[in-house]
Enzyme design. Structure first.
Site, mmCIF file in Angstrom:
data_model
loop_
_atom_site.group_PDB
_atom_site.id
_atom_site.type_symbol
_atom_site.label_atom_id
_atom_site.label_comp_id
_atom_site.label_asym_id
_atom_site.label_seq_id
_atom_site.Cartn_x
_atom_site.Cartn_y
_atom_site.Cartn_z
ATOM 1 N N HIS A 1 -2.686 -37.887 10.029
ATOM 2 C CA HIS A 1 -1.444 -38.632 10.221
ATOM 3 C C HIS A 1 -0.362 -37.766 10.868
ATOM 4 C CE1 HIS A 1 -2.688 -42.220 7.896
ATOM 5 N NE2 HIS A 1 -3.480 -41.345 7.308
ATOM 6 N N GLU B 1 10.209 -5.819 3.717
ATOM 7 C CA GLU B 1 10.429 -7.112 3.067
ATOM 8 C C GLU B 1 10.038 -7.059 1.594
ATOM 9 O OE1 GLU B 1 8.956 -7.953 7.343
ATOM 10 O OE2 GLU B 1 8.560 -6.524 5.729
ATOM 11 N N GLU C 1 -4.280 -11.730 14.306
ATOM 12 C CA GLU C 1 -3.877 -10.335 14.177
ATOM 13 C C GLU C 1 -5.044 -9.419 14.527
ATOM 14 O OE1 GLU C 1 -0.716 -8.834 11.312
ATOM 15 O OE2 GLU C 1 -2.545 -8.119 10.331
ATOM 16 N N LYS D 1 9.357 -4.541 13.911
ATOM 17 C CA LYS D 1 9.799 -3.922 12.664
ATOM 18 C C LYS D 1 10.728 -2.747 12.937
ATOM 19 C CE LYS D 1 6.481 -3.243 9.609
ATOM 20 N NZ LYS D 1 5.130 -2.955 9.070
ATOM 21 N N LYS E 1 0.833 -1.210 0.000
ATOM 22 C CA LYS E 1 0.000 0.000 0.000
ATOM 23 C C LYS E 1 0.865 1.256 0.000
ATOM 24 C CE LYS E 1 -3.654 0.118 2.654
ATOM 25 N NZ LYS E 1 -4.559 0.278 3.823
ATOM 26 N N GLY F 1 -5.116 -4.718 5.601
ATOM 27 C CA GLY F 1 -4.334 -5.688 4.841
ATOM 28 C C GLY F 1 -4.940 -7.070 4.822
ATOM 29 N N ARG F 2 -5.382 -7.561 5.988
ATOM 30 C CA ARG F 2 -5.917 -8.925 6.046
ATOM 31 C C ARG F 2 -7.333 -9.020 5.494
ATOM 32 N NH1 ARG F 2 -5.047 -6.498 10.698
ATOM 33 N NH2 ARG F 2 -6.628 -6.284 12.324
#
Length: 529
Positions: free
Chosen positions: A370, A202, A339, A498, A196, A253-254
């Site tokens: 499993h 990153e 979050e 961060k 954004k 964001g999410r």
């Protein structure tokens, strides 16, 4: 809003009394034996999704009190405020309008702006799909700019363009992007930089690595081979990108896969399927907005989450999608729920005296059976499980889907009915175990049962069905957060690390340990050896 927090209501106290006097010893097996209509009463149909809530640890009085709790906490008013665009994200002074991104034209806030961006993005996606020279699309983002598209595309693989390969790079670890770049040719690749602000550490590090690789491979037209989903058009232009699609600060964001962040989805699936994804989510929005609380599936699931977290004391929930296409759904839900609701203070900043978000985790069935189902069945903690079944596959391979569904049904049933030590003792013991005392062996092979689960059932995993499923989870998270009195839409918890990373990065070069704690200083020195 001037509504009480859950623990300051009449219903909260009544729920504690009800749990202590009746529900602490509640047994699902007895409940089904006493009530043949339990499945019908606790089955809820929502758009594209049927939910079986009957294997949860609650009775009619539990549900009545939970609904009373929702009303005392002003859930409906809080919901309506969010949908109307009021600044419910108070700590950031923002509205929360991801629902506006999937509303039909003229039916949501900012409609002209939303649909202008949508139409431009879809037109670009169709152009890429028709360009036979582009065979690979690489989405570079992290968090919400990665998890949504990365979850959607395997789920809807049956609807994807057959000649395009989509790749996702998120981790700043070079071991993430390097294997992707090895598969590519510069002239065949489109990179999408999803940030954004166009400053995410990153993402920008990986974008720079991608551009350096592109130029080194002889790529000469950055503007044609790079696009961005960002509001920082100037920074994108300085990078060499001229094709950008933006979104407003009321898109978290999410919650952003419905926005321009969904560009890789649109490229893979095409405009019609992307619109169907939005339409499925919008149908669930309408259900959440208008269905009475008693039959409102996101509300009911959110209430059960509060019931389990704060009364039963269950600290986690396992999500078990019995469809390989939903392999990334648990990871997506981790961000969506933890979050959003992993908060320790309420909206006024007051510390909370109760727990909030559970740990959300899981793997697709039957792989999870499993791996960790041993703990679900015989572990010391009770962990509610959410099974997701899809009635009809999108493949034509005979026999496999029936086995998958049988396993999902069996695991849900086994969690509930269990197996007593007497039942285990009456069965033929494994040959290798006949040297053990029969009673000891029976205890090893006994299952306590009475372990709760929810089953969500989809007819087919289509774009509309997936859209509805994801919107269901979004509104469920809102419901539990509203009752807990927290702001589900900020995420200050990611900021401190961060900021400290920005301080430590130059220290890896300089070795300067001034002001650091002994542990961090010692680790820094070892990393520089």
């Amino acid at each position: 809003m001037n509504t009480p927090r859950c623990d300051r209501t009449t219903a909260w106290a009544a729920l504690h009394d009800h749990f202590a006097t009746r529900l602490r010893r509640f047994d699902l097996r007895e409940a089904f034996a006493a009530d043949p209509g339990r499945f019908e009463r606790l089955g809820v149909q929502a758009p594209e999704v049927f939910a079986d809530l009957s294997k949860n640890l609650l009775d009619a009085e539990s549900l009545r009190l939970l609904l009373q709790l929702a009303r005392e906490c002003g859930l409906e008013a809080r919901r309506d405020a969010m949908l109307a665009g009021e600044p419910v994200n108070a700590t950031e002074g923002r509205a929360v309008l991801h629902t506006a991104l999937r509303a039909p034209r003229g039916q949501g806030p900012f409609s002209d702006e939303v649909h202008g961006t949508l139409e431009a993005m879809l037109a670009y996606a169709e152009k890429v799909r028709a360009d036979g020279r582009i065979r690979h699309v690489v989405n570079i983002g992290i968090g919400g700019s990665d998890l949504g598209p990365q979850m959607v595309l395997p789920a809807l693989d049956a609807f994807a363009h057959p000649d395009l390969r989509l790749h996702f790079v998120s981790n700043v670890d070079g071991h993430d992007i390097a294997p992707v770049l090895r598969q590519l040719k510069a002239e065949e690749t489109l990179f999408i930089v999803a940030s954004k602000t166009f400053t995410t550490q990153e993402t920008m590090a990986n974008a720079q690595a991608a551009r350096d690789w592109f130029v080194a491979q002889g790529g000469g037209d950055v503007a044609r081979h790079f696009a961005a989903t960002t509001t920082n058009v100037a920074a994108a232009a300085a990078f060499g990108i001229t094709t950008t699609f933006g979104f407003r600060d009321w898109v978290g964001g999410r919650y952003s896969l419905w926005s321009a962040i969904g560009l890789p989805i649109a490229i893979a699936l095409g405009a019609d399927h992307f619109r169907a994804l939005l339409a499925g989510a919008h149908a669930m929005d309408r259900h959440f907005a208008h269905e009475p609380l008693e039959r409102n599936l996101p509300v009911l699931l959110g209430l059960i989450d509060v019931w389990y977290r704060n009364f039963h004391g269950f600290g986690s929930r396992s999500v078990a999608p019995y469809h390989q296409g939903l392999k990334r759904l648990p990871a997506y839900l981790q961000q969506l729920e933890m979050e959003s609701n992993g908060k320790r203070v309420d909206a006024t900043g007051e510390p909370l005296p109760f727990h909030t978000s559970p740990v959300v985790w899981g793997e697709p069935g039957t792989n999870g059976q499993h791996a960790y189902f041993q703990m679900l069945h015989q572990g010391t903690e009770v962990i509610p499980v959410e099974f997701i079944l899809v009635k009809r596959p999108t493949h034509g391979l005979p026999g496999l889907h029936a086995q998958l569904l049988a396993n999902g049904l069996a695991q849900s049933r086994a969690l509930m009915i269990g197996k007593s030590a007497a039942q285990a003792a009456s069965e033929q013991a494994p040959t290798a175990s006949r040297t053990l005392d029969a009673q000891v062996l029976a205890r090893h092979r006994a299952f306590p049962g009475n372990r709760p689960s929810t089953t969500l059932l989809l007819e087919r995993l289509t774009p509309a069905a997936l859209g509805a499923l994801v919107a269901l989870y979004e509104h469920r998270v809102f419901t539990s957060g509203a009752l807990w009195g927290i702001n589900s839409f900020d995420q200050w918890g990611v900021e401190l690390g961060k900021a400290l990373a920005g301080d430590l990065l130059p220290r890896l070069d300089s070795g300067d340990a001034q002001g650091l704690d002994a542990s961090t200083a010692g680790l820094l020195a070892k990393l520089r050896d």
